[in-house]
Scaffold this motif. Sequence first.
Motif, PDB file in Angstrom:
ATOM      1  N   ARG A   5       0.839  -1.107  -0.024  1.00 26.85           N
ATOM      2  CA  ARG A   5       0.271   0.028   0.015  1.00 26.85           C
ATOM      3  C   ARG A   5       0.930   1.257  -0.051  1.00 26.85           C
ATOM      4  NH1 ARG A   5      -2.760  -1.519   3.810  1.00 26.85           N
ATOM      5  NH2 ARG A   5      -4.641  -2.107   2.803  1.00 26.85           N
ATOM      6  N   CYS A   7       1.778   4.722   1.227  1.00 27.46           N
ATOM      7  CA  CYS A   7       1.101   5.684   2.223  1.00 27.46           C
ATOM      8  C   CYS A   7       2.006   6.703   2.295  1.00 27.46           C
ATOM      9  CB  CYS A   7       1.475   4.680   3.681  1.00 27.46           C
ATOM     10  SG  CYS A   7       0.326   3.539   3.827  1.00 27.46           S
ATOM     11  N   SER A  74      -0.866   2.391   8.792  1.00 32.17           N
ATOM     12  CA  SER A  74      -0.876   1.025   9.137  1.00 32.17           C
ATOM     13  C   SER A  74      -0.926   0.826  10.824  1.00 32.17           C
ATOM     14  CB  SER A  74       0.096   0.319   8.484  1.00 32.17           C
ATOM     15  OG  SER A  74       0.108  -0.001   7.060  1.00 32.17           O
ATOM     16  N   GLN A  78      -3.764  -0.974  13.014  1.00 31.50           N
ATOM     17  CA  GLN A  78      -3.407  -2.202  13.817  1.00 31.50           C
ATOM     18  C   GLN A  78      -3.864  -1.707  15.353  1.00 31.50           C
ATOM     19  OE1 GLN A  78      -0.665  -2.199  16.371  1.00 31.50           O
ATOM     20  NE2 GLN A  78      -1.261  -4.301  16.986  1.00 31.50           N
ATOM     21  N   ARG A 102      -6.378  -8.028   5.800  1.00 35.36           N
ATOM     22  CA  ARG A 102      -6.071  -6.891   5.467  1.00 35.36           C
ATOM     23  C   ARG A 102      -7.260  -5.724   5.336  1.00 35.36           C
ATOM     24  NH1 ARG A 102      -1.390  -6.116   1.773  1.00 35.36           N
ATOM     25  NH2 ARG A 102      -2.403  -4.403   1.196  1.00 35.36           N
TER      26      ARG A 102
END
Length: 103
Positions: A5, A7, A74, A78, A102
């Motif tokens: 991904r 970012c 991320s 999380q 995901r």
Amino acid sequence: MRKPRLCRPGQLHDVTVRCLRSEFRLLPTEERKQRMAFALGKAQQRCPGVQVIAICQMSNHLHLCVLDEEGELSNFMQAFLSRLAKDINRLDRIRGAVFERRF
């Protein structure tokens, strides 16, 4: 395998998180809404560079619109999903994964 991904700081993201096996684990009861708000607040304390613009809670998935100012989406997800999964498992009195891998 999916490509990593991208970012970049200052990027707007539309995030979808699905429950494992499309189970109805996110029913919009008052207690679950409060736990989700608490988990979001804790994740924002940990990652202040992520701003939640909108959230939509459905029975088996949720949508988030977030502005990632520092490229830490991320870490934010999380922190948010791990706390929320623990709370949902505690409410349902079961163990195991709540969300797909995901987002």
